[in-house]
Design a protein around this motif. Structure first.
Motif, short mmCIF file in Angstrom:
data_model
loop_
_atom_site.label_atom_id
_atom_site.label_comp_id
_atom_site.label_asym_id
_atom_site.label_seq_id
_atom_site.Cartn_x
_atom_site.Cartn_y
_atom_site.Cartn_z
N GLU A 402 -59.07 49.69 -83.23
CA GLU A 402 -60.17 50.49 -84.41
C GLU A 402 -61.51 49.90 -83.66
O GLU A 402 -61.52 49.27 -83.16
N THR A 403 -62.51 51.29 -83.24
CA THR A 403 -63.68 51.51 -83.53
C THR A 403 -64.57 51.70 -84.06
O THR A 403 -64.72 51.96 -84.99
N ILE A 404 -66.15 50.36 -84.39
CA ILE A 404 -67.10 51.14 -84.79
C ILE A 404 -67.93 51.02 -83.61
O ILE A 404 -68.42 49.82 -82.40
N LEU A 405 -69.15 51.75 -83.63
CA LEU A 405 -70.62 51.60 -83.14
C LEU A 405 -71.90 51.87 -84.22
O LEU A 405 -71.13 52.59 -84.90
N GLY A 406 -72.45 51.08 -84.27
CA GLY A 406 -73.95 51.15 -84.57
C GLY A 406 -75.36 50.81 -84.45
O GLY A 406 -75.28 50.42 -83.09
N VAL A 407 -76.35 51.09 -85.78
CA VAL A 407 -77.64 50.38 -85.25
C VAL A 407 -78.14 49.49 -86.39
O VAL A 407 -77.60 49.85 -87.51
N GLN A 408 -79.12 49.13 -85.96
CA GLN A 408 -79.84 48.29 -87.29
C GLN A 408 -81.10 48.18 -86.67
O GLN A 408 -81.61 48.72 -85.60
N GLY A 409 -81.59 47.87 -87.92
CA GLY A 409 -83.39 47.76 -87.56
C GLY A 409 -83.76 46.86 -88.73
O GLY A 409 -83.24 47.33 -90.26
N MET A 410 -84.95 46.59 -88.23
CA MET A 410 -86.28 45.93 -89.41
C MET A 410 -87.40 46.12 -89.57
O MET A 410 -88.01 46.03 -87.93
N HIS A 411 -88.54 47.19 -90.19
CA HIS A 411 -89.81 46.88 -90.60
C HIS A 411 -90.16 45.57 -91.29
O HIS A 411 -90.16 45.94 -92.15
N GLN A 412 -91.94 44.56 -90.60
CA GLN A 412 -91.83 43.85 -91.52
C GLN A 412 -93.43 43.58 -91.42
O GLN A 412 -94.23 43.43 -90.26
N THR A 413 -93.91 42.78 -92.37
CA THR A 413 -94.68 43.15 -92.48
C THR A 413 -95.49 41.56 -92.88
O THR A 413 -94.80 41.40 -94.17
N ASN A 414 -96.92 41.02 -92.07
CA ASN A 414 -96.73 39.37 -93.40
C ASN A 414 -98.59 39.74 -93.53
O ASN A 414 -99.26 40.15 -92.65
N LYS A 415 -99.00 39.20 -94.92
CA LYS A 415 -99.91 39.99 -94.93
C LYS A 415 -100.30 38.66 -95.81
O LYS A 415 -99.85 37.77 -97.06
N ASN A 416 -101.99 37.80 -95.46
CA ASN A 416 -102.19 36.40 -95.76
C ASN A 416 -103.37 37.11 -96.90
O ASN A 416 -104.69 37.35 -96.65
N SER A 417 -103.55 36.32 -98.50
CA SER A 417 -104.79 36.01 -99.16
C SER A 417 -105.29 35.26 -99.42
O SER A 417 -106.65 35.18 -100.76
N GLY A 418 -105.02 33.67 -99.27
CA GLY A 418 -105.41 33.16 -99.58
C GLY A 418 -106.72 32.15 -98.70
O GLY A 418 -106.88 32.38 -97.55
N GLU A 419 -106.67 31.04 -99.00
CA GLU A 419 -108.00 30.61 -98.09
C GLU A 419 -107.43 29.87 -96.52
O GLU A 419 -107.45 29.98 -95.53
N GLU A 420 -105.68 29.13 -97.04
CA GLU A 420 -105.17 28.66 -95.48
C GLU A 420 -104.40 29.65 -95.01
O GLU A 420 -103.27 30.90 -95.57
N TYR A 421 -104.06 29.34 -94.20
CA TYR A 421 -103.45 30.41 -93.66
C TYR A 421 -102.33 29.31 -92.62
O TYR A 421 -102.74 29.09 -91.15
N LEU A 422 -100.76 29.91 -92.81
CA LEU A 422 -100.03 29.26 -91.83
C LEU A 422 -99.27 30.23 -90.90
O LEU A 422 -98.83 29.90 -89.79
N ILE A 423 -99.77 30.97 -91.49
CA ILE A 423 -99.53 32.12 -90.04
C ILE A 423 -100.32 33.12 -89.68
O ILE A 423 -100.57 33.32 -90.85
#
Length: 735
Positions: A402-423
């Motif tokens: 039995e054989t499987i071929l696959g593709v995976q991906g991710m698109h991610q955005t991080n936005k800050n709107s407070g006074e403090e920034y962790l990242i």
């Protein structure tokens, strides 16, 4: 009302004519029919049960290959693969008796085998079993599985630890989608509610071949609640009460299905006061409130199966920072607190061809996290939006391959709107391609795979140079090749051997690359390192299992070598009365395992004894110990099963003694922890009153009100003990 809803769905699907069908009879070894056997097709999310004559039937089935499982308590489960479906098919099944737990299909590994058939050892637990242990949160239940523990902040925040690895090294999946919720933070919990979850599968080891970055340490794969059997309607309500936190957990759900359409919805509300320690005092602001809603709709015909699910989760969490202060049983959180909104949308599609199929999962997660210090204006506000895709093509079976071929991906955005920034504000893009094959002969199986991944992280500059919260712009790309090889064989009829070697990787996260400020809750000023390299590991796992009618034994051993392990180390500098820690890298090794047995003596069919021991050791290249390594644990359970006439069925009672050993192997900035033993009791079953039935459970956790501090508790540095005695009463009944 039930008849109206069912009639509407039946009428809508009535325009569809029946295609292929499968029917048959399920019997025992004496050729007696077995009623109420669960017959389930995982790829189709379609199920039914056998009638009093042991008969079942599926209609409107696809032309391609798929799998059907047969399971019932007290018998060994079977899984049948159908490769060439005719218009009418007959599959008769004979099940053999077994006193141990039901064998389940494992969906977190590529070929969806039964747990006993799988090359990789995967722990499978139903959420119902975990709930019967009386734990108040999902992560507390997970921590009862050998090899799994938690980094906790009171009873509200828990982060999974698998064999000493945690944070971004453990990947969490729900509804077939990877959960992204700023999991790098110590005070960021799992973000899942156990309502509407059927079971969990735990991969203890690198799973980068299937999941890419962040699966270096393992995977928690949560299977959502199954739809109703075809042509049925079900509704149920459950309620739990927790004496320690004066907490309440309420859940109500309904579901219905036809041969083609299926629908479900479930809502729950969870509320708790500050938890109480053994001397009766409460830990201030450990209270929390959680609202959760899950729904799903599915359709399948002779060509494809499609399921759309949505999960909304709202958390209002108190953040303890004053230890044991003002005593209150209020459930209204005080400052500082967290407010979290999480939306998870997933779409699973399986397209069936003549002898192959294409499995496509799409997911979107919107995570909105705010922290409020002393007012209702958020000082920290982060929005993380993530789109995931995962496509796997199952090639036609070639002989025994039995054989499987696959593709995976991710698109991610991080936005800050407070006074403090962790990242900083940032964008992350993942892409991976992999192939894996499974070859089975006689009593042996070999499974192998190869994968390539790329992760690109870009961020923008923020702040003033030399001040806290200043970030330089970042543009980094990380590549990794990974492989796995597994072998399973029966050394003798009751003895199974599994040997797996796999590599994994993890790209450094934004906090490790860019941090520049005080990390709340740890009293540390953390400085990131933009030059960090990818963590890369290789792990060897050995599993031996012996199982006969009345005795089951297992032993799991592992050795994990990690190149470029990322951790924080003190610099000797002090800023704003906080010690400064910098992110650095070194090679590391982790080793240990789990051993256990389950004894069911004959002829005492109602008695079970289970025991397990788990251990892990983590060291850097210079033999200094790694931080956040759980203490060794020895867990013992004596359980009885019984029935009282015709009004109390599936009864159980258990005594559990869990002994956690002292942890003296600590890193430079950790302190040693003492050992402790907790005693827990459980009682429950199904009460029948005429035509009505409901499940009840009564649990006593930490029955002797032991005062203890877990090694991985984040309140340990303040000397605050874990939760004291907690009595849990639960009831669940069909409407």
């Amino acid at each position: 009302m039930k008849k109206i809803i069912l009639a509407l769905i039946l009428g809508f699907s009535g325009i569809l004519s029946a295609q292929n069908s499968v029917s048959g009879t399920v019997t025992n070894l004496e050729n007696q029919p077995l009623a109420n056997v669960s017959v389930y097709a995982p790829e189709l999310h379609k199920g039914t049960t056998t009638d009093q004559n042991g008969k079942y039937e599926f209609k409107n089935l696809p032309n391609g290959s798929f799998r059907i499982t047969f399971s019932i308590v007290g018998f060994t489960a079977q899984s049948k693969s159908i490769n060439k479906l005719l218009k009418e098919n007959t599959i008769d099944i004979t099940l053999t008796e077994s006193v141990f737990e039901m064998d389940e299909v494992v969906v977190s590994t590529p070929f969806n085998k039964l747990q006993s058939q799988n090359v990789m050892k995967v722990e499978h637990e139903s959420i119902k079993t975990l709930q019967q242990k009386g734990t108040s949160t999902l992560i507390e239940g997970l921590a009862t599985i050998p090899g799994v523990s938690q980094i906790s902040t009171g009873t509200s925040i828990g982060k999974p630890v698998i064999r000493g690895l945690s944070g971004n090294r453990v990947l969490v999946y729900s509804q077939g989608v990877r959960i992204e919720n700023q999991q790098f933070g110590d005070e960021h919990g799992l973000g899942l509610n156990d309502a509407g979850i059927e079971s969990v599968e735990v991969i203890k080891g690198p799973a980068s071949l299937l999941y890419g970055s962040d699966a270096l340490g393992g995977v928690l794969y949560f299977n959502p609640e199954k739809f109703a059997d075809a042509n049925t309607f079900k509704a149920n309500f459950s309620q739990k009460y927790f004496t320690n936190t004066q907490g309440s957990n309420s859940s109500i759900g309904l579901k219905t299905s036809t041969d083609n359409w299926k629908f479900l919805a479930r809502g729950s509300f969870n509320t708790h006061s500050d938890y109480k320690i053994a001397d009766g005092e409460r830990v201030t602001n450990t209270r929390y409130n959680e609202t959760d809603f899950k729904t799903g709709i599915g359709y399948s015909n002779s060509s494809f199966s499609s399921v759309l699910r949505y999960n909304y989760n709202k958390l209002d969490l108190g953040m303890p920072d004053n230890g044991i202060g003002e005593q209150s049983t209020s459930k209204n959180t005080e400052f500082p607190r967290q407010g979290i909104f999480n939306h998870l949308l997933s779409l699973n599609n399986v397209i069936f061809f003549q002898n192959s199929k294409l499995d496509v999962d799409l997911g979107y997660i919107a995570n909105d996290r705010s922290e409020f210090e002393d007012s209702n204006e958020a000082s920290l506000h982060m929005k993380l939006n993530t789109f995931n895709y995962n496509a796997k093509y199952h090639f036609p079976k070639l002989g025994k391959i039995e054989t499987i071929l696959g593709v995976q991906g991710m698109h991610q955005t991080n936005k800050n709107s407070g006074e403090e920034y962790l990242i900083p504000d940032a964008t992350t893009n993942d892409f991976g391609v992999f192939g894996t094959a499974n070859y089975e002969w006689d009593n042996s199986v070999i499974q192998a795979g190869l994968r390539f991944d790329n992760r690109n992280i870009t961020s923008i500059a923020h702040g003033t140079e030399g001040e806290e919260g200043y970030f330089l712009p970042l543009d980094r790309s990380f590549d990794s090749f990974n492989a796995s090889l597994g072998y399973k064989t029966k050394l003798a009829e009751p003895l199974t051997l599994r040997l797996n070697v796999a590599t994994g990787f993890r790209a450094p996260n934004l906090a490790e690359l860019t941090s520049n400020g005080v990390h709340e809750g740890t009293n540390r000023y953390e400085i990131g390192n933009a030059n960090l390299k990818t963590e890369q590991n290789v792990q060897t796992d050995l599993n031996l299992e012996y199982k006969n009618t009345h005795f089951e034994f297992f032993i799991n051993g592992f050795y994990n070598h990690v190149n470029n392990y990322i951790f924080t180390s003190p610099t000797g500098e002090v800023r704003d009365d906080n010690d400064v820690f910098a992110y650095i890298q070194d090679n590391a090794k982790l080793y240990g395992g789990e051993v256990g047995l389950h004894f069911h003596p004959h002829p005492l069919d109602w008695l079970h004894f289970e025991t397990s021991f788990e251990t892990v050791t983590g060291k850097k290249a210079n033999n200094d110990y790694l931080p956040l390594i759980p203490a060794n644990n020895w867990n013992n359970t004596l359980r009885t099963e019984f029935k009282i006439n015709n009004w109390f069925e599936e009864g159980y009672a258990s005594l559990n003694v869990s002994s956690t050993f002292a942890q003296k192997n600590v890193s430079g900035f950790e302190t040693a922890s003492d050992g402790y033993t907790l005693v827990n009791l459980a009682f429950g079953g199904t009460v029948k009153l005429g035509k009505h039935a409901f499940d009840v459970n009564l649990n006593g956790n930490n029955l002797f009100d032991k005062k203890y501090i877990a090694h991985l508790s984040r309140l340990k540095t303040d000397g605050i003990p874990n939760i004291g005695r907690n009595i849990v009463l639960g009831v669940n009944f069909n409407l």
